[in-house]
Motif scaffolding. Structure first.
Motif, PDB file in Angstrom:
ATOM      1  N   LYS A 185       1.047  -1.237   0.155  1.00  0.00           N
ATOM      2  CA  LYS A 185      -0.025   0.105  -0.062  1.00  0.00           C
ATOM      3  C   LYS A 185       0.709   1.214  -0.041  1.00  0.00           C
ATOM      4  N   GLY A 186       0.320   2.417  -0.408  1.00  0.00           N
ATOM      5  CA  GLY A 186       1.075   3.564  -0.322  1.00  0.00           C
ATOM      6  C   GLY A 186       0.985   4.279   0.773  1.00  0.00           C
ATOM      7  N   TRP A 187       1.752   5.244   0.858  1.00  0.00           N
ATOM      8  CA  TRP A 187       1.908   5.936   2.237  1.00  0.00           C
ATOM      9  C   TRP A 187       2.356   7.234   2.038  1.00  0.00           C
ATOM     10  N   GLN A 188       2.046   8.169   2.813  1.00  0.00           N
ATOM     11  CA  GLN A 188       2.234   9.699   2.943  1.00  0.00           C
ATOM     12  C   GLN A 188       3.359  10.028   3.769  1.00  0.00           C
ATOM     13  N   ILE A 189       4.204  11.198   3.237  1.00  0.00           N
ATOM     14  CA  ILE A 189       5.653  11.594   4.172  1.00  0.00           C
ATOM     15  C   ILE A 189       4.930  12.946   4.453  1.00  0.00           C
ATOM     16  N   GLU A 190       4.946  13.239   5.400  1.00  0.00           N
ATOM     17  CA  GLU A 190       4.976  14.725   6.017  1.00  0.00           C
ATOM     18  C   GLU A 190       6.115  15.277   6.412  1.00  0.00           C
ATOM     19  N   PHE A 191       6.687  16.405   6.149  1.00  0.00           N
ATOM     20  CA  PHE A 191       8.080  17.016   6.216  1.00  0.00           C
ATOM     21  C   PHE A 191       8.073  17.755   7.593  1.00  0.00           C
ATOM     22  N   ASP A 192       8.877  17.010   8.561  1.00  0.00           N
ATOM     23  CA  ASP A 192       9.044  17.614   9.859  1.00  0.00           C
ATOM     24  C   ASP A 192      10.068  18.888   9.854  1.00  0.00           C
ATOM     25  N   GLU A 193       9.590  20.093  10.207  1.00  0.00           N
ATOM     26  CA  GLU A 193      10.506  21.304  10.054  1.00  0.00           C
ATOM     27  C   GLU A 193      11.741  20.904  11.009  1.00  0.00           C
ATOM     28  N   GLU A 194      11.717  20.227  12.008  1.00  0.00           N
ATOM     29  CA  GLU A 194      13.017  19.956  12.759  1.00  0.00           C
ATOM     30  C   GLU A 194      13.901  19.175  11.784  1.00  0.00           C
ATOM     31  N   GLN A 195      13.575  18.631  10.803  1.00  0.00           N
ATOM     32  CA  GLN A 195      14.609  17.817  10.135  1.00  0.00           C
ATOM     33  C   GLN A 195      15.068  18.474   8.674  1.00  0.00           C
ATOM     34  N   LEU A 196      14.598  19.868   8.654  1.00  0.00           N
ATOM     35  CA  LEU A 196      15.011  20.725   7.720  1.00  0.00           C
ATOM     36  C   LEU A 196      16.506  21.112   7.905  1.00  0.00           C
ATOM     37  N   GLU A 197      17.328  21.112   6.712  1.00  0.00           N
ATOM     38  CA  GLU A 197      18.536  21.832   6.407  1.00  0.00           C
ATOM     39  C   GLU A 197      18.365  23.178   5.893  1.00  0.00           C
ATOM     40  N   SER A 198      18.782  24.348   6.318  1.00  0.00           N
ATOM     41  CA  SER A 198      18.877  25.397   5.679  1.00  0.00           C
ATOM     42  C   SER A 198      19.875  25.485   4.577  1.00  0.00           C
ATOM     43  N   MET A 199      19.376  26.196   3.393  1.00  0.00           N
ATOM     44  CA  MET A 199      20.110  26.464   2.251  1.00  0.00           C
ATOM     45  C   MET A 199      20.151  27.843   2.007  1.00  0.00           C
ATOM     46  N   GLU A 200      20.755  28.270   1.111  1.00  0.00           N
ATOM     47  CA  GLU A 200      20.785  29.666   0.443  1.00  0.00           C
ATOM     48  C   GLU A 200      19.561  30.165   0.007  1.00  0.00           C
ATOM     49  N   ASN A 201      19.427  31.451   0.223  1.00  0.00           N
ATOM     50  CA  ASN A 201      18.262  32.039  -0.812  1.00  0.00           C
ATOM     51  C   ASN A 201      16.865  31.587  -0.131  1.00  0.00           C
ATOM     52  N   GLY A 202      16.878  31.586   1.278  1.00  0.00           N
ATOM     53  CA  GLY A 202      15.578  30.855   1.683  1.00  0.00           C
ATOM     54  C   GLY A 202      15.032  29.720   1.608  1.00  0.00           C
ATOM     55  N   ARG A 203      15.821  28.851   1.015  1.00  0.00           N
ATOM     56  CA  ARG A 203      15.448  27.444   0.972  1.00  0.00           C
ATOM     57  C   ARG A 203      15.982  26.542   1.817  1.00  0.00           C
ATOM     58  N   SER A 204      15.296  25.369   2.023  1.00  0.00           N
ATOM     59  CA  SER A 204      15.661  24.367   2.950  1.00  0.00           C
ATOM     60  C   SER A 204      15.422  22.985   2.336  1.00  0.00           C
ATOM     61  N   ARG A 205      16.229  21.886   2.737  1.00  0.00           N
ATOM     62  CA  ARG A 205      16.257  20.557   2.134  1.00  0.00           C
ATOM     63  C   ARG A 205      15.856  19.806   3.342  1.00  0.00           C
ATOM     64  N   TYR A 206      15.138  18.750   2.769  1.00  0.00           N
ATOM     65  CA  TYR A 206      14.510  17.493   3.652  1.00  0.00           C
ATOM     66  C   TYR A 206      15.121  16.224   3.046  1.00  0.00           C
ATOM     67  N   THR A 207      15.519  15.334   3.696  1.00  0.00           N
ATOM     68  CA  THR A 207      15.900  14.043   3.162  1.00  0.00           C
ATOM     69  C   THR A 207      15.389  12.997   4.212  1.00  0.00           C
ATOM     70  N   GLU A 208      15.189  11.876   3.495  1.00  0.00           N
ATOM     71  CA  GLU A 208      14.539  10.818   4.366  1.00  0.00           C
ATOM     72  C   GLU A 208      14.861   9.287   3.486  1.00  0.00           C
ATOM     73  N   GLU A 209      15.561   8.370   4.332  1.00  0.00           N
ATOM     74  CA  GLU A 209      15.701   7.165   3.717  1.00  0.00           C
ATOM     75  C   GLU A 209      14.557   6.307   3.850  1.00  0.00           C
ATOM     76  N   LEU A 210      14.032   5.939   2.364  1.00  0.00           N
ATOM     77  CA  LEU A 210      13.070   5.142   2.469  1.00  0.00           C
ATOM     78  C   LEU A 210      13.157   3.853   2.664  1.00  0.00           C
ATOM     79  N   ASP A 211      12.056   3.114   3.246  1.00  0.00           N
ATOM     80  CA  ASP A 211      12.295   1.616   3.127  1.00  0.00           C
ATOM     81  C   ASP A 211      11.486   0.758   1.958  1.00  0.00           C
ATOM     82  N   LEU A 212      12.140   0.552   1.305  1.00  0.00           N
ATOM     83  CA  LEU A 212      11.754  -0.032  -0.135  1.00  0.00           C
ATOM     84  C   LEU A 212      11.998  -1.536  -0.117  1.00  0.00           C
ATOM     85  N   GLU A 213      12.155  -2.260   0.809  1.00  0.00           N
ATOM     86  CA  GLU A 213      12.387  -3.539   0.750  1.00  0.00           C
ATOM     87  C   GLU A 213      11.208  -4.501  -0.031  1.00  0.00           C
ATOM     88  N   ASP A 214      11.430  -5.323  -0.868  1.00  0.00           N
ATOM     89  CA  ASP A 214      10.302  -5.915  -1.579  1.00  0.00           C
ATOM     90  C   ASP A 214       9.883  -5.106  -2.628  1.00  0.00           C
TER      91      ASP A 214
END
Length: 466
Positions: A227-256
């Motif tokens: 089944k599919g699932w939804q990912i919400e982006f936790d602000e505490e996991q954001l990495e600040s970038m230049e020009n007012g941008r941020s980066r979010y990363t998450e390792e997905l469990d894609l076994e099988d």
């Protein structure tokens, strides 16, 4: 997103993207008729700051070409929306209208289409400011355009020989959409969305948008197993970038999970979608990639397992062909060739359904396809021997010796699983040298189509049958 259709949209983008877009470049041609300048061109927002400037790139008769650089992109866009077009001599006043713009509507002639579809970011923001041609000059404007078009097709300098001007949007519009002049906005949103080879999801966006962003992960293969699932982006996991941008990363469990789609949403609107393949799939076999593209429901493997008896033989042909075998199909009732019977002249033709040869080994498979008890198919031996006798002495001398003789292999293909086969029949066929291509072995042939460069053992995935 990604359209700007009214001033409310413009204000929303100014609030969320004001720190990202640092400059804008307006490039446009202007045709003057009775003192009225009608522009065609593009406005491109950039994340890099620039120097303020206004240039006259070309001028001859009624035609002028301008280039304007501004470090206040939104102010410049509002100025254009209000019908104030900056030129080298001041401002041209025209009637204009802000509307939604679909880039593909403007580019349908081959080379220039690629500028929109390939080199432009998928998450690009765009808009169109339509230019109103006053009714009292419509006819005269069209006549001037015809004269200019004829002149510009013959000139070489400085901007209208085709090799130099194919990158300008205004050139295409000027030539092909002369009744609807416009200034088109293109702006890289600064948003990025991807899943890398290590199954890590990365989202880059203006920081202020993350509270309204989410991603949906939709597994595609194997079908109906995840089944599919939804990912919400936790602000505490954001990495600040230049020009007012941020980066979010998450390792997905894609076994099988072999294949999935990931979709990025801003509130209820889809912003982007990526396709991600995992596992051992390699795109080295275009036949397999084509089959996967067409066979969205994975029907072929189902047919190999007997889900539809009428399609089994065709599924065998397609599985072999996809895996790189050169296939001759004689089982089609509408295809008749002479009988190989020597005992009974003009006897009813008894075909071998499929003959297949793989260029990377020396086997020729003579395959009888059946949904019946395979013990009734022993005659495959007689047919195989009759046909293969013509190639028993197939030796071709070369400068480096002899090519290995071809090996004829009689086979019976069945959608049955190994545990469904009669042990006595299997032993009898093995003694007579007849290979049984049951459903698991047929699926293994198809799976081996991922990479046809290696020989795979017959008990697992294989190219050689024995």
């Amino acid at each position: 997103m990604p359209y700007i259709e009214d001033l409310d949209d413009l204000q929303w983008y100014r609030e969320h993207f004001g720190d990202i877009w640092q400059s804008a470049t307006l490039t446009f041609s202007s045709v003057e008729v009775d003192g009225v300048e009608i522009p065609n061109g593009e406005l491109e927002f950039s994340r890099e700051p620039g120097e303020e400037s206004t240039e006259v790139l070309y001028r001859e008769g009624a035609l002028s070409i301008y280039k304007v650089n501004s470090n206040s992109p939104f102010d410049l866009l509002e100025q254009i929306i209000n019908g104030e077009i900056p030129t080298g001599e001041g401002t041209a006043e025209i009637e204009s209208e802000l509307r939604r713009h679909n880039p593909s509507n403007y580019f349908q002639d081959g080379v220039r289409e690629g500028r929109v579809r390939e080199t432009r970011p998928r998450m690009e923001v765009n808009a169109a400011v339509s230019i109103d041609i006053p009714e009292d000059i419509e006819d005269e404007y069209s006549e001037v355009i015809d004269v200019l078009d004829d002149q510009l097709m013959r000139t070489e300098e400085p901007y209208y020989d085709l090799g130099r001007c194919e990158g300008y949007y205004f050139d295409y519009i000027f030539r092909s959409d002369r009744e609807s002049p416009a200034l088109l906005l293109f702006a890289d949103s600064g948003m990025e969305f991807s899943i890398d080879d290590s199954d890590t999801l990365e989202v880059v966006s203006p920081t202020s948008l993350f509270e309204d962003l989410f991603a949906s992960v939709l597994p595609q293969k194997p079908y109906d197993e995840h089944k599919g699932w939804q990912i919400e982006f936790d602000e505490e996991q954001l990495e600040s970038m230049e020009n007012g941008r941020s980066r979010y990363t998450e390792e997905l469990d894609l076994e099988d999970i072999d294949e999935l789609y990931a979709v990025l949403y801003l509130e209820d609107e889809m912003v982007n979608m990526v396709e991600h393949n995992t596992g051992d799939r390699v795109p080295e076999n275009p036949r397999y990639e084509i089959m996967q593209a067409f066979d969205q429901d994975n029907n072929l493997e189902g047919y190999l397992e007997g889900h539809n008896a009428d399609y089994f033989e065709v599924a065998v042909v397609n599985a072999l062909s996809t895996a790189g075998w050169l296939v001759q199909w004689y089982g089609d009732d509408s295809f008749v060739i002479p009988s190989f019977s020597e005992d009974v002249p003009r006897a009813q033709y008894k075909e071998i359904d499929v003959i297949a040869y793989h260029p990377e080994n020396t086997q020729i498979l003579f395959i009888e396809c059946t949904n019946q008890d395979i013990s009734e198919k022993e005659q495959i031996l007689d047919r195989t021997e009759a046909i293969s006798s013509v190639i028993d002495d197939y030796h071709i001398p070369t400068d480096i010796g002899l090519i290995q003789p071809l090996q004829t292999v009689p086979c019976v293909a069945t959608p049955q699983k190994p545990e469904e086969l009669n042990d006595d029949v299997v032993s009898e066929f093995e003694e007579k040298g007849i290979e049984i291509l049951h459903s698991e072995r047929l699926r293994a042939i198809y799976a081996a189509s991922l990479d046809t460069s290696d020989t795979v053992d017959a008990d697992t995935q294989f190219i050689e049958v024995i």
